[in-house]
Design a protein around this motif. Sequence first.
Motif, PDB file in Angstrom:
ATOM      1  N   GLU A  45      -8.124  -0.701  -3.442  1.00 58.69           N
ATOM      2  CA  GLU A  45      -7.377  -1.151  -4.611  1.00 58.69           C
ATOM      3  C   GLU A  45      -8.011  -0.614  -5.885  1.00 58.69           C
ATOM      4  OE1 GLU A  45      -5.621  -5.323  -6.243  1.00 58.69           O
ATOM      5  OE2 GLU A  45      -7.741  -5.314  -5.699  1.00 58.69           O
ATOM      6  N   SER A  78      -0.292   9.292  -9.679  1.00 57.16           N
ATOM      7  CA  SER A  78       0.284   7.966  -9.864  1.00 57.16           C
ATOM      8  C   SER A  78       1.781   8.027  -9.621  1.00 57.16           C
ATOM      9  CB  SER A  78       0.007   7.471 -11.283  1.00 57.16           C
ATOM     10  OG  SER A  78       0.653   6.241 -11.509  1.00 57.16           O
ATOM     11  N   GLU A  79       2.296   7.061  -8.854  1.00 60.52           N
ATOM     12  CA  GLU A  79       3.738   7.023  -8.616  1.00 60.52           C
ATOM     13  C   GLU A  79       4.493   6.588  -9.867  1.00 60.52           C
ATOM     14  OE1 GLU A  79       4.785   4.848  -5.080  1.00 60.52           O
ATOM     15  OE2 GLU A  79       4.189   6.540  -3.826  1.00 60.52           O
ATOM     16  N   GLU A 104       2.258  -2.824 -11.637  1.00 59.87           N
ATOM     17  CA  GLU A 104       1.710  -2.367 -10.360  1.00 59.87           C
ATOM     18  C   GLU A 104       2.368  -1.055  -9.964  1.00 59.87           C
ATOM     19  OE1 GLU A 104       1.912  -5.365  -7.334  1.00 59.87           O
ATOM     20  OE2 GLU A 104       0.841  -6.828  -8.568  1.00 59.87           O
ATOM     21  N   THR A 105       1.579  -0.199  -9.356  1.00 54.55           N
ATOM     22  CA  THR A 105       2.066   1.071  -8.841  1.00 54.55           C
ATOM     23  C   THR A 105       1.181   1.477  -7.680  1.00 54.55           C
ATOM     24  OG1 THR A 105       2.776   3.317  -9.456  1.00 54.55           O
ATOM     25  CG2 THR A 105       0.730   2.514 -10.458  1.00 54.55           C
ATOM     26  N   CYS A 106       1.213   2.732  -7.346  1.00 55.37           N
ATOM     27  CA  CYS A 106       0.470   3.249  -6.197  1.00 55.37           C
ATOM     28  C   CYS A 106      -0.112   4.600  -6.585  1.00 55.37           C
ATOM     29  CB  CYS A 106       1.468   3.369  -5.041  1.00 55.37           C
ATOM     30  SG  CYS A 106       0.737   3.793  -3.493  1.00 55.37           S
ATOM     31  N   SER A 108      -1.158   8.015  -5.087  1.00 51.18           N
ATOM     32  CA  SER A 108      -1.004   8.860  -3.904  1.00 51.18           C
ATOM     33  C   SER A 108      -2.231   9.758  -3.746  1.00 51.18           C
ATOM     34  CB  SER A 108       0.259   9.715  -4.059  1.00 51.18           C
ATOM     35  OG  SER A 108       0.361  10.655  -3.029  1.00 51.18           O
ATOM     36  N   CYS A 118      -1.548   5.844   0.043  1.00 51.70           N
ATOM     37  CA  CYS A 118      -1.220   5.436  -1.321  1.00 51.70           C
ATOM     38  C   CYS A 118      -2.020   4.156  -1.611  1.00 51.70           C
ATOM     39  CB  CYS A 118       0.287   5.226  -1.472  1.00 51.70           C
ATOM     40  SG  CYS A 118       0.859   5.633  -3.105  1.00 51.70           S
ATOM     41  N   PRO A 120      -2.982   0.909  -3.642  1.00 52.61           N
ATOM     42  CA  PRO A 120      -2.350  -0.021  -4.580  1.00 52.61           C
ATOM     43  C   PRO A 120      -3.107  -0.066  -5.907  1.00 52.61           C
ATOM     44  CG  PRO A 120      -2.755  -1.079  -2.456  1.00 52.61           C
ATOM     45  CD  PRO A 120      -3.449   0.244  -2.424  1.00 52.61           C
TER      46      PRO A 120
END
Length: 127
Positions: A45, A78-79, A104-106, A108, A118, A120
């Motif tokens: 994370e 970043s997504e 919040e995003t993911c 990659s 990916c 979190p």
Amino acid sequence: MTRLVPALAALLAAATLAGCGPRYQTITFELRSQPPIPVRVSADEIEIPVGIAVSVHATIESSSNIEFVPDDALDLDSEDRGILAADPTPGSHNFVFVGVAVGETCLSVEVEFEEEECIPVRVIAAE
């Protein structure tokens, strides 16, 4: 039939060599800057306050006996760049993460042009 044997041997050799490289297991991060507010950056994370930038060095860990080297391609993307910006900086596997907006995003993780996972990401309000 005589042509089939060399073709099979070549195919077997190619399959054997394909398994001889490093295999992605995880990624580790080393903080290269000391932000004024605590951040959490790991393979499990990423938590960063909005408005904070942190410089990191990423190390790709292998699950095989063959290790990754600095020349191996690594891309962190970043997504949602509206929440977290992730950009490469000079030097191999160096990046800067910037908390842009709460959310919040993911992140990659792409190693040698293959997406591996990916991570979190939570960008939180600064206290």
